[in-house]
Design a protein around this motif. Structure first.
Motif, mmCIF file in Angstrom:
data_model
loop_
_atom_site.group_PDB
_atom_site.id
_atom_site.type_symbol
_atom_site.label_atom_id
_atom_site.label_comp_id
_atom_site.label_asym_id
_atom_site.label_seq_id
_atom_site.Cartn_x
_atom_site.Cartn_y
_atom_site.Cartn_z
ATOM 1 N N UNK A 97 41.103 31.919 45.974
ATOM 2 C CA UNK A 97 39.899 31.315 45.416
ATOM 3 C C UNK A 97 38.791 32.342 45.507
ATOM 4 N N UNK A 98 37.937 32.351 44.494
ATOM 5 C CA UNK A 98 36.873 33.360 44.426
ATOM 6 C C UNK A 98 35.525 32.695 44.290
ATOM 7 N N UNK A 99 34.524 33.443 44.765
ATOM 8 C CA UNK A 99 33.146 33.022 44.567
ATOM 9 C C UNK A 99 32.739 33.347 43.143
ATOM 10 N N UNK A 100 31.555 32.902 42.750
ATOM 11 C CA UNK A 100 31.072 33.163 41.402
ATOM 12 C C UNK A 100 30.912 34.659 41.122
ATOM 13 N N UNK A 101 30.666 35.437 42.163
ATOM 14 C CA UNK A 101 30.485 36.876 41.962
ATOM 15 C C UNK A 101 31.805 37.632 41.943
ATOM 16 N N UNK B 104 36.598 37.470 46.884
ATOM 17 C CA UNK B 104 37.587 36.522 47.375
ATOM 18 C C UNK B 104 36.984 35.665 48.467
ATOM 19 N N UNK B 105 37.135 34.340 48.261
ATOM 20 C CA UNK B 105 36.610 33.407 49.249
ATOM 21 C C UNK B 105 37.694 33.061 50.252
ATOM 22 N N UNK B 106 38.922 32.747 49.763
ATOM 23 C CA UNK B 106 40.016 32.432 50.678
ATOM 24 C C UNK B 106 41.345 32.702 50.001
#
Length: 145
Positions: A8-12, A15-17
């Motif tokens: 999963x990625x942030x808007x930028x 990588x978030x997780x």
């Protein structure tokens, strides 16, 4: 062993997780999803049935004739409604009398004992009715030859 990795990625775009699932875990999740879908289908069917029952009851009372806020219905109409909604019909209790004729063969020391033995030791039972014996009469006592 096969694995599935979910990122999963942030808007930028960072990588978030990252989560990795084994094939067994994915199959377990798939099975649980199918079970939940089956439960949801049962739930939907029950809601539909409840809605149909409510409509049948509402229709039953709205189709009747009302007078001063009251309606008179007959038992057969109520039983028709109960049957339509899958409920047990109302029952009726009946009373009556019956006659049972039988015969007996008994060994006694004295003929005078026969009536007492028969009347005091005869029982009548029925699995679906409450029964009371009001009278037992002994007739035509004859000695066997």
């Amino acid at each position: 062993m096969n694995t599935i990795t979910v990122n999963t990625s942030n808007e930028d775009g960072t990588t978030q997780s990252v989560v990795t699932y084994t094939e067994a875990e994915v199959l377990h999740f798939k099975k649980r999803t199918q079970e939940i879908d089956a439960i949801q289908q049962v739930n939907d069917n029950q809601r539909k049935e409840i809605r149909e029952i409510r409509n049948a009851v509402r229709d039953f009372f709205s189709e009747g004739e009302w007078s001063d806020g009251e309606q008179t219905v007959i038992k057969s109409e109520v039983n028709d409604l109960l049957e339509r909604i899958g409920s047990n019909k109302l029952t009726t209790k009946y009373n009556g009398t019956f006659t049972i004729t039988g015969s007996f063969s008994i060994e006694v020391e004295d003929e005078d004992e026969i009536e007492d033995i028969i009347t005091e030791n005869t029982e009548i039972s029925n699995w679906s009715a409450d029964m009371d014996v009001d009278q037992i009469e002994v007739h035509d006592v004859e000695e066997e030859n």
